[in-house]
Scaffold this motif. Structure first.
Motif, PDB file in Angstrom:
ATOM      1  N   ASP A 423      -2.650  -6.599  -0.114  1.00 10.83           N
ATOM      2  CA  ASP A 423      -2.019  -5.677  -0.945  1.00 10.83           C
ATOM      3  C   ASP A 423      -1.231  -6.149  -2.318  1.00 10.83           C
ATOM      4  O   ASP A 423      -0.817  -5.563  -3.066  1.00 10.83           O
ATOM      5  N   SER A 474       0.415   8.734   5.977  1.00  9.18           N
ATOM      6  CA  SER A 474      -1.151   8.186   5.734  1.00  9.18           C
ATOM      7  C   SER A 474      -1.131   6.681   5.653  1.00  9.18           C
ATOM      8  O   SER A 474      -0.113   5.813   5.157  1.00  9.18           O
ATOM      9  N   SER A 476      -2.623   4.989   3.504  1.00 10.02           N
ATOM     10  CA  SER A 476      -2.345   4.671   2.135  1.00 10.02           C
ATOM     11  C   SER A 476      -0.993   4.366   1.698  1.00 10.02           C
ATOM     12  O   SER A 476      -0.676   3.712   0.950  1.00 10.02           O
ATOM     13  N   SER A 482      -4.625   2.503  -2.313  1.00 14.39           N
ATOM     14  CA  SER A 482      -5.187   3.505  -2.847  1.00 14.39           C
ATOM     15  C   SER A 482      -6.381   3.937  -1.800  1.00 14.39           C
ATOM     16  O   SER A 482      -6.912   3.035  -1.207  1.00 14.39           O
ATOM     17  N   GLY A 483      -6.509   5.502  -1.808  1.00 17.90           N
ATOM     18  CA  GLY A 483      -7.583   5.966  -0.719  1.00 17.90           C
ATOM     19  C   GLY A 483      -8.720   5.296  -0.894  1.00 17.90           C
ATOM     20  O   GLY A 483      -9.623   4.921  -0.221  1.00 17.90           O
ATOM     21  N   LEU A 486      -9.341   1.992   0.184  1.00 17.70           N
ATOM     22  CA  LEU A 486      -9.258   1.941   1.664  1.00 17.70           C
ATOM     23  C   LEU A 486     -10.720   2.570   2.248  1.00 17.70           C
ATOM     24  O   LEU A 486     -11.146   1.853   3.311  1.00 17.70           O
ATOM     25  N   THR A 617      -7.769   5.854  11.199  1.00 16.73           N
ATOM     26  CA  THR A 617      -7.849   6.496   9.822  1.00 16.73           C
ATOM     27  C   THR A 617      -8.517   7.794  10.099  1.00 16.73           C
ATOM     28  O   THR A 617      -8.792   8.732   9.030  1.00 16.73           O
TER      29      THR A 617
END
Length: 665
Positions: A423, A474, A476, A482-483, A486, A617
């Motif tokens: 991250d 979520s 994210s 960010s989606g 991921l 997820t």
């Protein structure tokens, strides 16, 4: 060269030319039949063959390469003319001016450590001999043109001679102090005139190679060395390539400047360059090891999942349990699926990516380091701990020239890139890593340098959640990723350090028992736990030997699960796409390889679904998956699988084309 110069070393040149005609007439004939007379042509000579034919001459080439490689080039042109004379009857041959002999030391005594050292062990004693170095290209400069030689004439005796610029002193030309003519009565002239039209130019490129970090010990700093490529050698390698370079080690210094110390920098003038990208994952697997693999699966023919778990126990054995993570590390990250190329040439990657999100102390870094040791080619780094090139690539200015510097993903091409603290990546890397993970290339347009680099690497990331992990939010939000980023990961496993007294008691007993004297011993009983060398060989063997194909029943299971996810309103929209379907196929193929098979069965498809469900997820259809941190090896995995299979098939039975759950898998 004029006739006078030709007569200076006729014996050596004729001897070398005779060797080339005897052993390399096919290459000479191919060069003669080429149509472009202005190109520079390579002529490859094996040093071992030269040693067998003429040991004294091979010693001279090794000890005085600067002189004898130049004579070899002259001999190649002379031998070319002889071959051309034989072809004149057919009027097919064209005279060539530039032929360069390239010495390949493979299979010769020059592969010893004395003449084939690591880059960090290059010393002054290696200067001036034929030296071979191995490394990874970390920088590649632009292709330039430099002056190779020019002809001068003595104003007194009219003798013509060639002068070669010195690469070591930035291609400066140094004229002799007196006329070099070899006559009975010396001329001793000191005035020389340059002959117009006698300048010969060559292509020129500088690259920098660095020794592989995989062979270095802890705390060792990888060393690098600049390499000069000339003529036919330019532009054959790019940043990230593994290369073996044979050449002449010399020193490069700057012109004399007032009040500035003159520094000498080692540099290798290349004679032969071999890309070893296709060899970088080679592991020696003896026949008896392959027989052990086959015998192992023959013993577990009736209980295949029990055999699979025996293999998985060899993954990070110091970490207790975490069955789901170990299955994902081996079957997904290290073995991977099969790359697919359709009729239009579009590629669907076979490599899979894994992200571990977990609280501190859950063993994430242990898995990263163990996976890096299992892989033949690996780069382990952190999001902020990488070089100025970051994880992808950057443009750097070196000596007034812009060059590309490869980052971790480019250097890990064809292997594994382990990224801790995922991250904390730089913003530049966040923008470009999407293409690197999905298309497996990096498109570069920086400082006038426009190119595409290969990043066919597996990405294994680990990160901590932002603060306390909130299951209601979520993924994210919990990771600040960010989606779209991921969604590039095939599996995202969340390891939560929740309070579980029963689990804590079992883990503490395991950690305390690790200190017992007998626990450090490993035997060859594959039915219990696989030792590290055998596990490494097995992963490499199944990855190269098997190319699994989906059976009809596996296709139905995967297709039905995908359609169920698409209809579910609670699923993560970023994951419930065609990309998730591709992830399922890769996982199923990887599990089939792990199970020593060439076809993907229903068992592989359902195991892939369980891995996807464990990523937390998507909307879970199996309630018993639970926390991946507390997943443990069961006594009877085949019986447990039968229960999980029944639950999944009940969920998927809403589709008309789905077979009965009791049918044979």
């Amino acid at each position: 060269m004029d006739s006078a110069a030709k007569d200076e070393q006729p014996a050596h040149v004729k001897h070398l030319a005779a060797f080339l005609i005897r052993h390399h007439s096919d290459q000479l004939r191919s060069i003669a039949l080429s149509q472009d007379p202005k190109l520079h042509f390579p002529l490859y000579v094996n040093f071992a063959e030269l040693m067998d034919d003429d040991p004294p001459l091979s010693h001279l080439v090794f000890s005085q390469p600067a002189e004898y490689l130049r004579l070899f080039d002259e001999a190649a042109v002379w031998a070319h003319k002889v071959i051309l004379g034989d072809l004149n009857g057919s009027n097919k041959g064209i005279k060539k001016e530039f032929i360069h002999v390239r010495i390949n030391i493979s299979g010769s005594p020059l592969e010893c450590p004395e003449t084939f050292p690591s880059i960090g062990r290059v010393r002054v004693k290696h200067r001036g001999i034929l030296l071979t170095l191995k490394g990874t290209v970390i920088r590649s400069g632009a292709i330039k043109m430099y002056e190779g030689e020019r002809k001068y004439m003595c104003q007194k005796c009219k003798h013509e001679f060639l002068v070669y610029p010195e690469l070591e002193s930035r291609n400066s030309i140094k004229l002799p102090s007196y006329c070099p003519s070899q006559r009975s009565k010396p001329c001793e002239g000191t005035k020389f005139g340059h002959l117009e039209g006698s300048i010969t130019c060559h292509d020129y490129q500088e690259i920098k190679i660095q020794e592989s970090t995989h062979v270095l010990g802890v705390g060792a700093i990888p060393r690098s060395i600049p390499v000069i490529l000339k003529d036919d050698l330019v532009d054959i390698v790019k940043a990230g390539d593994d290369v073996i370079v044979t050449g002449i080690l010399t020193a490069k210094w700057s012109p004399d400047l007032k009040d500035v110390r003159c520094d000498l920098d080692p540099i290798l003038i290349a004679n032969y360059v071999r890309r070893t990208n296709e060899l970088k994952s080679e592991i020696d697997i003896p026949d008896d090891a392959i027989m052990k693999f086959k015998q192992f699966w023959s013993d577990f023919k009736d209980t295949p999942l029990k055999g699979r778990n025996a293999i998985l126990r060899g993954i990070c054995p110091q970490v207790f349990g975490l069955f789901t993570v170990k299955l994902a590390v081996v079957a997904l990250t290290l073995i991977g699926g099969v790359q697919h190329v359709d009729a239009s040439g579009t590629k669907v990657r076979g490599e899979s990516h894994l992200l571990l999100v977990g609280d501190p102390g859950t063993g994430k870094s242990q898995f990263l380091k163990f996976a890096a040791k299992l892989s033949n080619r690996s780069v382990i780094t952190t999001g902020l701990g990488s070089t100025s090139a970051g994880l992808t690539v950057t443009a750097v200015k070196d000596g007034g020239e812009w060059m590309l510097e490869a980052g971790a993903l480019v250097l890990a091409d064809g292997g594994l890139c382990c990224i801790d603290e995922f991250d904390s990546m730089r913003e530049h890397d966040r923008a470009t890593i999407h293409e690197a993970m999905e298309q497996q290339t990096i498109s570069v347009a920086k400082a006038g340098l426009v190119t595409t680099l290969s990043t066919k690497a597996i990405v294994f990331g680990a990160t901590n959640p932002k603060g306390q992990y909130d299951p209601d939010q979520s993924l994210s939000v919990n990771t600040a990723l960010s989606g779209p980023l991921l969604s590039r990961f095939d599996i995202v496993l969340v390891l939560l350090d929740t309070k579980n007294p029963e689990w804590d008691g079992v883990v503490s007993s395991h950690i305390l028992s690790e200190g017992e004297p007998d626990k450090g011993k490993q035997d060859e009983d594959l039915a219990n736990i696989w030792p590290f060398p055998m596990l490494r060989r097995y992963i490499h063997f199944v990855k190269g030997y098997f190319r699994p194909v989906l059976t009809r029943e596996a296709e139905i299971v995967i297709s039905s699960y995908y359609q169920l996810q698409r209809r579910s309103a609670t699923g993560n929209a970023a994951r419930t796409t065609v990309r998730m379907l591709e992830s399922l196929i890769r996982l199923a193929q990887a599990h089939a390889r792990l199970m020593f098979r060439n076809e993907v069965t229903r068992l592989d498809a359902i195991t892939a679904i369980l891995c996807i469900e464990s990523s937390m997820t998507t909307s879970a259809i199996v309630d018993s998956v639970g926390n991946a941190l507390h997943s443990n090896f069961t006594e009877n995995p085949d019986l447990e699988y039968a229960t999980q299979e029944r639950l999944i098939l009940e969920k998927l039975r809403s589709f008309d084309d789905f077979p009965d759950a009791n049918s044979r898998r």
